[in-house]
Design an enzyme around this catalytic site. Sequence first.
Site, mmCIF file in Angstrom:
data_model
loop_
_atom_site.group_PDB
_atom_site.id
_atom_site.type_symbol
_atom_site.label_atom_id
_atom_site.label_comp_id
_atom_site.label_asym_id
_atom_site.label_seq_id
_atom_site.Cartn_x
_atom_site.Cartn_y
_atom_site.Cartn_z
ATOM 1 N N PHE A 48 0.817 -1.224 0.000
ATOM 2 C CA PHE A 48 0.000 0.000 0.000
ATOM 3 C C PHE A 48 0.845 1.265 0.000
ATOM 4 C CE2 PHE A 48 -0.425 2.658 3.815
ATOM 5 C CZ PHE A 48 0.388 2.001 4.723
ATOM 6 N N LYS A 49 2.114 1.151 0.376
ATOM 7 C CA LYS A 49 2.939 2.344 0.470
ATOM 8 C C LYS A 49 3.174 3.023 -0.879
ATOM 9 C CE LYS A 49 4.881 1.228 4.869
ATOM 10 N NZ LYS A 49 4.204 -0.071 5.099
ATOM 11 N N ASP A 50 3.009 2.269 -1.969
ATOM 12 C CA ASP A 50 3.160 2.884 -3.294
ATOM 13 C C ASP A 50 2.171 4.032 -3.487
ATOM 14 O OD1 ASP A 50 5.188 1.201 -4.328
ATOM 15 O OD2 ASP A 50 3.719 -0.355 -4.771
ATOM 16 N N LEU A 58 3.938 6.893 -1.885
ATOM 17 C CA LEU A 58 5.330 7.190 -2.250
ATOM 18 C C LEU A 58 5.522 7.495 -3.732
ATOM 19 C CD1 LEU A 58 7.077 4.890 0.295
ATOM 20 C CD2 LEU A 58 7.212 7.373 0.163
#
Length: 472
Positions: free
Chosen positions: A109-111, A114
């Site tokens: 999910f960090k994409d 980021l």
Amino acid sequence: MKYKSTRGGVQGISFKDAVMMGLAEDGGLLVPENLPAADIGYLHSCACKSYESLAFEIFKLFADDIEEETLWEIVKESYANFDSGEIVPVVHKDRIYVAELFHGPTYAFKDIALQFLGNLFEHILKERSEKMNILGATSGDTGSAAIYGVKGKDNINIFILHPSGKVSPVQELQMTTVKSENVFNIAVKGSFDDCQAIVKNLFSDLEFKSKYNLGAVNSINWARILAQIVYYFYIYFRICDEKSNGGKNLRFVVPTGNFGNILAGFYARRMGLPIDKLVLATNENNILHRMISYGDYSVKDVVQTYSPSMDIQLSSNLERYLYYLYEEDSETLDKKMKELNDERRIHFTEEEINKIRSVFLSQESSNEETLSTIRNFYNSTQYILDPHTACGVKAAENFMAKDNCIYVCLATAHPAKFPDAVYKAIGKYPERPEGICKLNDLEKQSYVLNNNTDEVKYFIKNILEEGDKNAG
Ligand SMILES: *Cc1c(COP(=O)(O)O)cnc(C)c1O
């Protein structure tokens, strides 16, 4: 929109400056000076157009110092590398909604945050003719997502610290196989908390920080929280459009580590999105579960689990929530953070515990429960959960038995990132997407350093000074 520090020492900061600053200079975290109220009807209509349209409208509220045309370009570019046009597909399985946040380039999910942050940095640096060196600590997913967010971008280098041997093989491959001159992987002989402490130390070394223009990508960066606010709205609108759901309360279940993901839900709720409750799911590192359930916020040792991105004791973003818990009173917050530092715990009053519980519920999953949840969910739905998401589904199942709310569990990683845990649970490996298959053929590169701030500091200095020499 201006930003201020939770500790009260910094205010009147623009969005762009807040993005570049990361951690506030007084040691606090940056928060909006006034939170805008959301126009729910209007945002709903934007969400019907596309994820990007909704993101653009929400970003506009917080980033009013970026020209709209530019902001739209940044939004489009940030979600161009996702393998689903919906960006966040929502699937309905066994009475639970699963919102798949893992369709970006590194399958976690960090994409979502980021990719956005990388483009923001590139835009702001170009405009200001500046260079920046990103420094971050990762327990796995942040590092690879940050690297994919900035690889090959102009005027940026990235140094990512990870605990040596304590990230999953896929995560390690994703980080260390990126061949780009601006990417440096540092494997620290220690835990994730050690890595995080080194990064904090280097950021509080103001001389070092300003000389090398250090920037953060950790979940403390406001732009990351902002990007994550979007999908709470998006998912909410998607689910409420389904006729069968009219009038029921909706609860989000969030597998939690650094409290960044769930904090975005807290902001969405505070902006007026009618989320009933936020359910915080932990693994055996259960400090946040203890805090919510009985006000016991005492720091213990980190234990390794099947969900390494949640193997955290001191959640870096919790301070932002505590700031609101203490009615935006920086003095009280400052005292509490000192108490935490000295006593390794925070005391909450009965009233504070009730206030926490008016927003949050929580549930812990043991290692065994994580595996049995993957197994049972697979048996009943044929859907394979990753071990982080499984902690969430376990929590949803627990609460679902007691009420009539709608539960949506945020799926934070693709199961193929954690094949061994999945294998232990169901006796087979999840199918790997193409982007993961091809990593095995690539060469790895990282630098192993001791758990020592100075050693990391001199490593970075050397690299940057060599770079300057080579540049003439
Ligand atoms: C980072 C991460 C989490 C924890 O999210 P926080 O924002 O740190 O609470 C959970 N699951 C996965 C797969 C992650 O990468």
